[in-house]
Design an enzyme around this catalytic site. Structure first.
Site, PDB file in Angstrom:
ATOM      1  N   ARG A  56       0.839  -1.199   0.000  1.00 38.30           N
ATOM      2  CA  ARG A  56       0.000   0.000   0.000  1.00 38.30           C
ATOM      3  C   ARG A  56       0.871   1.245   0.000  1.00 38.30           C
ATOM      4  O   ARG A  56       2.086   1.158   0.133  1.00 38.30           O
ATOM      5  CB  ARG A  56      -0.935  -0.014   1.215  1.00 38.30           C
ATOM      6  CG  ARG A  56      -0.153  -0.309   2.502  1.00 38.30           C
ATOM      7  CD  ARG A  56      -0.623   0.378   3.700  1.00 38.30           C
ATOM      8  NE  ARG A  56      -0.565   1.814   3.588  1.00 38.30           N
ATOM      9  CZ  ARG A  56       0.558   2.522   3.728  1.00 38.30           C
ATOM     10  NH1 ARG A  56       1.727   1.944   3.944  1.00 38.30           N
ATOM     11  NH2 ARG A  56       0.527   3.828   3.639  1.00 38.30           N
ATOM     12  N   GLY A  57       0.179   2.406  -0.102  1.00 37.61           N
ATOM     13  CA  GLY A  57       0.920   3.659  -0.248  1.00 37.61           C
ATOM     14  C   GLY A  57       1.032   3.930  -1.736  1.00 37.61           C
ATOM     15  O   GLY A  57       1.364   3.021  -2.516  1.00 37.61           O
ATOM     16  N   ALA A  58       0.729   5.169  -2.147  1.00 43.61           N
ATOM     17  CA  ALA A  58       0.613   5.470  -3.577  1.00 43.61           C
ATOM     18  C   ALA A  58       1.840   5.024  -4.396  1.00 43.61           C
ATOM     19  O   ALA A  58       1.707   4.268  -5.359  1.00 43.61           O
ATOM     20  CB  ALA A  58       0.318   6.957  -3.757  1.00 43.61           C
ATOM     21  N   ARG A  99      -7.640  -0.344  -7.035  1.00 40.91           N
ATOM     22  CA  ARG A  99      -7.922   0.815  -6.168  1.00 40.91           C
ATOM     23  C   ARG A  99      -8.040   2.060  -7.049  1.00 40.91           C
ATOM     24  O   ARG A  99      -7.205   2.261  -7.937  1.00 40.91           O
ATOM     25  CB  ARG A  99      -6.808   1.007  -5.121  1.00 40.91           C
ATOM     26  CG  ARG A  99      -6.700  -0.154  -4.139  1.00 40.91           C
ATOM     27  CD  ARG A  99      -5.777   0.180  -2.970  1.00 40.91           C
ATOM     28  NE  ARG A  99      -6.410   1.066  -2.023  1.00 40.91           N
ATOM     29  CZ  ARG A  99      -5.765   1.618  -0.992  1.00 40.91           C
ATOM     30  NH1 ARG A  99      -4.470   1.398  -0.807  1.00 40.91           N
ATOM     31  NH2 ARG A  99      -6.401   2.402  -0.146  1.00 40.91           N
ATOM     32  N   GLN A 206      -2.747   2.889   9.788  1.00 37.73           N
ATOM     33  CA  GLN A 206      -1.437   2.953   9.136  1.00 37.73           C
ATOM     34  C   GLN A 206      -0.440   3.786   9.943  1.00 37.73           C
ATOM     35  O   GLN A 206       0.773   3.566   9.851  1.00 37.73           O
ATOM     36  CB  GLN A 206      -1.560   3.555   7.720  1.00 37.73           C
ATOM     37  CG  GLN A 206      -2.272   2.690   6.717  1.00 37.73           C
ATOM     38  CD  GLN A 206      -3.753   2.993   6.642  1.00 37.73           C
ATOM     39  OE1 GLN A 206      -4.367   3.422   7.619  1.00 37.73           O
ATOM     40  NE2 GLN A 206      -4.347   2.775   5.494  1.00 37.73           N
ATOM     41  N   ASP A 247      -2.133  10.988  -2.365  1.00 33.76           N
ATOM     42  CA  ASP A 247      -2.509   9.929  -3.313  1.00 33.76           C
ATOM     43  C   ASP A 247      -2.842  10.482  -4.689  1.00 33.76           C
ATOM     44  O   ASP A 247      -2.702   9.792  -5.695  1.00 33.76           O
ATOM     45  CB  ASP A 247      -3.700   9.136  -2.772  1.00 33.76           C
ATOM     46  CG  ASP A 247      -3.258   8.285  -1.601  1.00 33.76           C
ATOM     47  OD1 ASP A 247      -3.229   8.797  -0.462  1.00 33.76           O
ATOM     48  OD2 ASP A 247      -2.870   7.123  -1.821  1.00 33.76           O
ATOM     49  N   ASN A 257      -5.467  12.611   0.242  1.00 33.29           N
ATOM     50  CA  ASN A 257      -4.635  11.700   1.038  1.00 33.29           C
ATOM     51  C   ASN A 257      -5.566  10.934   1.980  1.00 33.29           C
ATOM     52  O   ASN A 257      -6.785  11.131   1.977  1.00 33.29           O
ATOM     53  CB  ASN A 257      -3.588  12.522   1.804  1.00 33.29           C
ATOM     54  CG  ASN A 257      -2.547  11.664   2.492  1.00 33.29           C
ATOM     55  OD1 ASN A 257      -2.002  10.730   1.896  1.00 33.29           O
ATOM     56  ND2 ASN A 257      -2.255  11.943   3.752  1.00 33.29           N
ATOM     57  N   LYS A 258      -4.986  10.106   2.813  1.00 28.92           N
ATOM     58  CA  LYS A 258      -5.753   9.267   3.735  1.00 28.92           C
ATOM     59  C   LYS A 258      -6.832  10.056   4.475  1.00 28.92           C
ATOM     60  O   LYS A 258      -6.602  11.197   4.878  1.00 28.92           O
ATOM     61  CB  LYS A 258      -4.772   8.633   4.726  1.00 28.92           C
ATOM     62  CG  LYS A 258      -5.343   7.690   5.728  1.00 28.92           C
ATOM     63  CD  LYS A 258      -6.246   6.615   5.150  1.00 28.92           C
ATOM     64  CE  LYS A 258      -5.605   5.818   4.045  1.00 28.92           C
ATOM     65  NZ  LYS A 258      -6.578   5.010   3.280  1.00 28.92           N
TER      66      LYS A 258
END
Ligand code: MRU
Length: 366
Positions: A56-58, A99, A206, A247, A257-258
Site C-alpha cells: 500500500r501507499g501510492a 484501487r 497505518q 494519493d 490523502n488518507k
C-alpha cells in the site's frame, strides 16, 4: 532456530524476483506484529494484495503494479503484436481496477503500456525485455524521487523540531525513505533528531502500525496519538510542521490523502502551523482540476466496526460510512514538496513550473 527478525528498514518494501517470477514484499496488514514476506506470482493474488493493502501507499502500489503487469506480460504466449497488445491491455486494466484513488497505480500501468504502444515494430520477446527495463526504472526512479523529496523537505525543518504526520507516507509506502517521512529518515542518517507525532489513522491504523513502527526502528523519537488528539498536541505547542503524503494532487493544489488529512490541515491552519504535502510528480494529476473531481475509494464497513477489535464494537446492521481518502483544500497548504522542488501557492502556477523543470531535466538526459 528461528531467524532473528531484522530491522524493518532493511527490508525492501517491494521487489521483483526474476527467477521465481514473483513480486516480493512484507505483508503490511500483519505489521508490526509479524514480518511475513509474500511471494506472489498470480495476477489475482497481486490484485488482492493491492486491494487488501498488503502492499500500500501510492508510490508502492505503482511499483507493485509495474512489476505485476510485467509478470502478466511474461505469461502472454503469442508472437503477434496485436494479440500481445490486446492481452497486455486486459492485464493492465485488471490491475488498475484494484484501487481508484492513488493516481500512481494508473500512472505506472499507463507508462508500462506506452512501452508496448510505442514499439509496434518490436518482437514480443523484445517487448518483454523493454517492459522489464521499464518496471525496474519505475522502482529506481521512486528511490531517487523520495530522496530528493527528503532533501527539499529537510530545508523546511530544523534539528529538534516536532512534526505531526498522518497515515503512513514512509519507507513502507515507497521503495525507500518515503515521502512525508523522507526528511525525517534522511535527517536521521545525518544525526538529526525530530520528535514525531503519528496520528493512529483510523480505521486501518497505518499511523500506529506502520509509521510508528518504521520510525521507531529507525531510532526516531515517536509518539502515537489517536486521531482526535491532534488538536491538543498542536495546542501544547509541540508541532512545528505537519508533513503528510498524497494519493492524488489536483492541478489547483487540492491534495487527496488518507481520510482525516483534511481535518489535520484545518487544525494546522487554526494553530498557525505550516501544513506541507510531500509527494512525487507521479502523484500530481494535472488532468484533474480540483479535489472534488477525484474519485474517493469507499471501503467495507467491517474495517470500521470489527477490524482490530476483540469483538464487534458497533451494533449489527448499523450504517457505516467508510471513505478511504479526503483532500486538504489548497488554501490550507503551505507547500507541496516534490522531487523537483517546493511548489508554493498559488499552486495553479507553481505546479506547472514544477512540471516545466521536470520536462527540462528529462530533455537534458536524452
Ligand atoms: O490506503 P493507503 O494506506 O494506501 O493510503 C496511503 C496514504 O494515504 C498515503 O499517505 C499516501 O499514499 C502517500 S504514500 C507515500
Amino acid at each position: 532456530m528461528a531467524e532473528e527478525r531484522r530491522n524493518i528498514m532493511t527490508y525492501e518494501t517491494i521487489s521483483l524476483d526474476e527467477q521465481e517470477r514473483a513480486i516480493v514484499f512484507p505483508d503490511q496488514t500483519l505489521l508490526p506484529g509479524e514480518v511475513k514476506i509474500l511471494h506472489l506470482t498470480k495476477q489475482k493474488d497481486i490484485w488482492n494484495a493491492i486491494y487488501l493493502l498488503q502492499v500500500r501507499g501510492a508510490p508502492a502500489i505503482g511499483v507493485a503494479a509495474g512489476f505485476g503487469v510485467y509478470l502478466a506480460a511474461l505469461e502472454i504466449e503469442t508472437d503477434g503484436y496485436d494479440e500481445f497488445k490486446a492481452k497486455f491491455h486486459e492485464a493492465k486494466e485488471y490491475l488498475n481496477s484494484a484501487r481508484p484513488t492513488a493516481v500512481n497505480l494508473s500512472w505506472a500501468l499507463n507508462r508500462m503500456e506506452k512501452v508496448v504502444l510505442d514499439n509496434p515494430d518490436k518482437s514480443v520477446a523484445e517487448l518483454k525485455e523493454l517492459l522489464h527495463r521499464e518496471c525496474v526504472a519505475i522502482k529506481d526512479e521512486d528511490v531517487w524521487m523520495c530522496r530528493q523529496i527528503g532533501e527539499y523537505g529537510l530545508t523546511l525543518i530544523k534539528d529538534g523540531d516536532g512534526i505531526l504526520t498522518h497515515c503512513n507516507a514512509g519507507q513502507l509506502a515507497t521503495s525507500k525513505y518515503g515521502t512525508a517521512l523522507a526528511p525525517i529518515h534522511l535527517g536521521r542518517e545525518r544525526g538529526m533528531n525530530f520528535r514525531v507525532f503519528t496520528d493512529e489513522t483510523r480505521p486501518l491504523l497505518q499511523g500506529a502500525r506502520l509509521s510508528a513502527f518504521e520510525l521507531q526502528e529507525d531510532g526516531v523519537d515517536t509518539t502515537v496519538i489517536c486521531d482526535n488528539m491532534a488538536s491538543q498536541v498542536m495546542k501544547n505547542g509541540w508541532v512545528n510542521a505537519v508533513f503528510v503524503g498524497c494519493d492524488r494532487v489536483a492541478a489547483n493544489g487540492d491534495a487527496c490523502n488518507k481520510i482525516g488529512t483534511s481535518g489535520v490541515a484545518i487544525l494546522a491552519k487554526y494553530y498557525g502551523i505550516p501544513f506541507y504535502v510531500l509527494g512525487p510528480t507521479s502523484t500530481i494529476d494535472m488532468s484533474i482540476e480540483k479535489g472534488e473531481d477525484i474519485t474517493i475509494e469507499q471501503r467495507p464497513a467491517e474495517e470500521v466496526t470489527e477490524m482490530w477489535y476483540k469483538q464487534r464494537m458497533a451494533p449489527e446492521g448499523v450504517k457505516v460510512y467508510n471513505p478511504a481518502f479526503d483532500f486538504a483544500d489548497h488554501e490550507l497548504i503551505a507547500g507541496i514538496v516534490t522531487e523537483y522542488g517546493i511548489a508554493r501557492p498559488p499552486f495553479n502556477e507553481s505546479l506547472k513550473e514544477i512540471f516545466r523543470k521536470k520536462a527540462e531535466a528529462e530533455a537534458a538526459k536524452k
